[in-house]
Design a protein around this motif. Structure first.
Motif, PDB file in Angstrom:
ATOM      1  N   PRO A  90       1.168  -2.422   1.256  1.00 49.66           N
ATOM      2  CA  PRO A  90       2.552  -1.937   1.206  1.00 49.66           C
ATOM      3  C   PRO A  90       2.756  -0.919   0.098  1.00 49.66           C
ATOM      4  CG  PRO A  90       2.415  -4.136   0.278  1.00 49.66           C
ATOM      5  CD  PRO A  90       1.070  -3.841   0.863  1.00 49.66           C
ATOM      6  N   ILE A  91       3.674  -0.003   0.320  1.00 53.11           N
ATOM      7  CA  ILE A  91       4.109   0.930  -0.715  1.00 53.11           C
ATOM      8  C   ILE A  91       5.511   0.494  -1.131  1.00 53.11           C
ATOM      9  CG2 ILE A  91       4.638   3.329  -1.278  1.00 53.11           C
ATOM     10  CD1 ILE A  91       2.687   4.170   0.905  1.00 53.11           C
ATOM     11  N   ILE A 134       3.702   1.739   4.493  1.00 47.90           N
ATOM     12  CA  ILE A 134       2.374   1.254   4.117  1.00 47.90           C
ATOM     13  C   ILE A 134       1.405   2.417   3.933  1.00 47.90           C
ATOM     14  CG2 ILE A 134       2.643  -0.961   5.314  1.00 47.90           C
ATOM     15  CD1 ILE A 134       0.860   0.206   7.575  1.00 47.90           C
ATOM     16  N   LYS A 135       0.327   2.133   3.186  1.00 51.92           N
ATOM     17  CA  LYS A 135      -0.804   3.052   3.085  1.00 51.92           C
ATOM     18  C   LYS A 135      -1.952   2.449   3.874  1.00 51.92           C
ATOM     19  CE  LYS A 135      -3.467   3.251  -0.607  1.00 51.92           C
ATOM     20  NZ  LYS A 135      -3.969   3.546  -1.964  1.00 51.92           N
ATOM     21  N   ILE A 161      -0.159   7.507   5.526  1.00 53.68           N
ATOM     22  CA  ILE A 161       1.096   6.840   5.183  1.00 53.68           C
ATOM     23  C   ILE A 161       1.893   6.635   6.464  1.00 53.68           C
ATOM     24  CG2 ILE A 161       3.231   6.939   3.837  1.00 53.68           C
ATOM     25  CD1 ILE A 161       0.693   6.739   2.162  1.00 53.68           C
ATOM     26  N   MET A 162       2.437   5.437   6.626  1.00 53.33           N
ATOM     27  CA  MET A 162       3.218   5.120   7.826  1.00 53.33           C
ATOM     28  C   MET A 162       4.475   4.350   7.435  1.00 53.33           C
ATOM     29  SD  MET A 162       2.854   5.562  11.164  1.00 53.33           S
ATOM     30  CE  MET A 162       3.584   4.973  12.695  1.00 53.33           C
ATOM     31  N   PHE A 165       0.729  -0.662  10.934  1.00 48.68           N
ATOM     32  CA  PHE A 165      -0.705  -0.414  10.743  1.00 48.68           C
ATOM     33  C   PHE A 165      -1.386  -0.109  12.075  1.00 48.68           C
ATOM     34  CE2 PHE A 165      -4.895  -2.551  11.079  1.00 48.68           C
ATOM     35  CZ  PHE A 165      -5.639  -1.632  10.350  1.00 48.68           C
ATOM     36  N   VAL A 166      -1.126  -0.936  13.078  1.00 48.99           N
ATOM     37  CA  VAL A 166      -1.772  -0.753  14.382  1.00 48.99           C
ATOM     38  C   VAL A 166      -1.362   0.585  15.004  1.00 48.99           C
ATOM     39  CG1 VAL A 166      -1.962  -1.678  16.722  1.00 48.99           C
ATOM     40  CG2 VAL A 166      -1.988  -3.234  14.763  1.00 48.99           C
ATOM     41  N   LYS A 167      -0.086   0.937  14.830  1.00 44.81           N
ATOM     42  CA  LYS A 167       0.392   2.203  15.379  1.00 44.81           C
ATOM     43  C   LYS A 167      -0.224   3.384  14.637  1.00 44.81           C
ATOM     44  CE  LYS A 167       4.644   4.278  17.116  1.00 44.81           C
ATOM     45  NZ  LYS A 167       6.111   4.075  17.281  1.00 44.81           N
TER      46      LYS A 167
END
Length: 205
Positions: free
Chosen positions: A47-48, A79-80, A89-90, A119-121
């Motif tokens: 997580p960011i 998240i990173k 980065i998402m 993450f999965v995406k």
């Protein structure tokens, strides 16, 4: 070394998916496992935290209340993602299926699920693994009509939006400002989207 995008995109991930509320989900752990099976040596996400709060949960400052006085905001996580030497980065919304999560049901599991799905995406976008699954769920029919110049909303439409916002304790001015609009610059289609959002959320006829 991780296999190429085209090769990873050909992998059918549906046998590894779970279905909840009619939506297929690829488990984050299996996603990592598949990446390692296809050449990746290092895969993880973290997580960011929000700069203001230090929390993994990010939120808008404007809160909304429904007819039952339940409040909620626009919640997101960021998240990173690290895959070998690449970092991505998402940022994604916190959802319950396809619905926004309200304050009275927000918890750590919701936040974790948002980050896992993010993450999965992110993996699908950047590596191709599982991309076809997302393509099917995100793809909408094309609109063949030629777009016209957007008109101004009628006074009746604006009054309806203002009344509904007042009814549900929505800061309409803040809503407009967050989208860089005023009542004078709002277009008819944008006004229609505002009405549809309010009605979908609160069930107004």
């Amino acid at each position: 070394m991780l296999n190429g995008y085209d090769e990873l995109r050909q992998i059918d991930v549906t046998p590894y998916c779970e279905e909840r509320d009619g939506i297929k989900y690829l488990n984050w752990a299996k996603c990592i496992d598949l990446l390692h099976e296809n050449g990746a040596e290092k895969v993880y996400f973290e997580p960011i935290p929000d700069d203001k709060t230090g929390s993994s949960l990010r939120m808008t400052e404007c809160a909304f209340s429904d007819k039952s006085s339940n409040t909620n905001r626009c919640y997101e996580t960021r998240i990173k993602v690290v895959i070998d030497d690449n970092e991505y980065i998402m940022q994604s919304p916190v959802l319950n299926g396809q619905n926004p999560v309200k304050d009275n049901s927000m918890n750590q599991l919701r936040v974790w699920n948002s980050m896992c799905r993010s993450f999965v995406k992110c993996v699908a976008i950047h590596t191709g693994l599982g991309f076809n699954m997302w393509l099917k769920s995100e793809m909408q029919p094309f609109q063949n009509a030629i777009p016209e110049v957007d008109k101004k909303p009628t006074r009746a439409v604006i009054d309806t939006i203002k009344n509904l916002c007042k009814k549900h304790n929505i800061n309409s001015e803040g809503w407009l400002a967050s989208n860089q609009r005023t009542w004078n610059t709002l277009t008819a289609s944008e006004a229609g989207n505002m009405l549809a959002t309010i009605k979908a959320k609160y069930g107004d006829d």
